[in-house]
Scaffold this motif. Structure first.
Motif, PDB file in Angstrom:
ATOM      1  N   PRO A  48       0.838  -1.209   0.000  1.00 39.01           N
ATOM      2  CA  PRO A  48       0.000   0.000   0.000  1.00 39.01           C
ATOM      3  C   PRO A  48       0.871   1.256   0.000  1.00 39.01           C
ATOM      4  O   PRO A  48       1.908   1.286   0.682  1.00 39.01           O
ATOM      5  N   ASP A  49       0.458   2.279  -0.743  1.00 39.92           N
ATOM      6  CA  ASP A  49       1.216   3.545  -0.789  1.00 39.92           C
ATOM      7  C   ASP A  49       1.479   4.067   0.621  1.00 39.92           C
ATOM      8  O   ASP A  49       2.525   4.654   0.899  1.00 39.92           O
ATOM      9  N   SER A  50       0.521   3.843   1.500  1.00 39.69           N
ATOM     10  CA  SER A  50       0.620   4.386   2.856  1.00 39.69           C
ATOM     11  C   SER A  50       1.790   3.765   3.637  1.00 39.69           C
ATOM     12  O   SER A  50       2.189   4.301   4.665  1.00 39.69           O
ATOM     13  N   ARG A  51       2.350   2.653   3.153  1.00 45.20           N
ATOM     14  CA  ARG A  51       3.451   1.999   3.882  1.00 45.20           C
ATOM     15  C   ARG A  51       4.819   2.409   3.354  1.00 45.20           C
ATOM     16  O   ARG A  51       5.855   1.999   3.903  1.00 45.20           O
ATOM     17  N   ASP A  53       6.608   5.208   3.306  1.00 43.15           N
ATOM     18  CA  ASP A  53       7.521   5.955   4.181  1.00 43.15           C
ATOM     19  C   ASP A  53       8.139   5.043   5.234  1.00 43.15           C
ATOM     20  O   ASP A  53       9.350   5.082   5.480  1.00 43.15           O
ATOM     21  N   HIS A 112       6.346  -5.406   5.589  1.00 44.63           N
ATOM     22  CA  HIS A 112       5.423  -4.390   5.057  1.00 44.63           C
ATOM     23  C   HIS A 112       4.466  -4.943   3.998  1.00 44.63           C
ATOM     24  O   HIS A 112       3.527  -4.269   3.617  1.00 44.63           O
TER      25      HIS A 112
END
Ligand code: 2AM
Length: 180
Positions: A48-51, A53, A112
């Motif tokens: 997921p993009d949210s992971r 960082d 992740h």
């Protein structure tokens, strides 16, 4: 996004490899475009993009701790994996530090995303996919030198004209010593 860690093959070297492939190997399966040549260190799959960082922060920490040094690979052997139908070019040997790094990155990827680790690490550049039979040995054995001074987090995008790879982040490999 579909992600993997890789070593890049610089454009001029990729063209040399593609020329050698054209001259030395028959067309079996689907040739990988020279622009897509790379050495996968660890495949992460969909993340997921949210992971992103958090993933990069973990790699920052691992890179600081492992402090992997820059190295050179001699791409001097070919191999064939029947089950995925992959014909590849790779080094006969590589530094332990590269294997440690690949395993560490695979572990971070598993935290992740999904568990996608291959059992045995073999540094390789995929030359053909969908190869149903082993191509004959090339008359002129490969002997390409690859200097590796960074590793990349790459995004794999499926487009109308096939898959393309795009760097998302990169980490430099060190000089291998700490100046006094
Ligand atoms: P390979 O060509 O080096 O074998 C981007 O998709 C890259 O990730 C591919 O080039 C492939 O590497 C690797 N890859 C794709 N699916 C994979 C999987 N299920 N397990 C391990 N590596 C994979």
């Amino acid at each position: 996004m579909r992600l993997f860690f890789a070593l890049d093959i610089p454009g001029p070297l990729a063209l040399d490899i593609a020329t050698w492939r054209e001259q030395q190997l028959p067309l079996l399966g689907r040739p990988v475009p020279a622009a897509n040549f790379h050495i996968t260190l660890a495949f992460l799959g969909e993340i997921p993009d949210s992971r992103l960082d958090a993933l990069c922060q973990d790699v920052d920490a691992a890179a600081e701790k492992l402090a992997p040094a820059a190295f050179e690979l001699q791409l001097d052997q070919v191999g064939y994996w029947p089950r995925p139908g992959i014909y590849w070019l790779g080094p006969a040997s590589w530094p332990d530090s590269l294997e440690h790094l690949a395993r560490k990155l695979g572990g971070i990827g598993a935290i992740h995303g999904h568990e996608k680790r291959r059992e045995h690490f073999q540094a390789h550049v995929t030359l053909f996919r969908g190869c149903e039979a082993a191509p004959p040995a090339p008359a002129l054995a490969p002997d390409f030198r690859l200097s590796c001074s960074e590793f990349l987090l790459m995004e794999s995008r499926q487009g109308k004209r096939g898959v393309s790879y795009h760097p998302v982040a990169g980490w430099e490999l060190g000089t291998g010593f700490n100046p006094a």
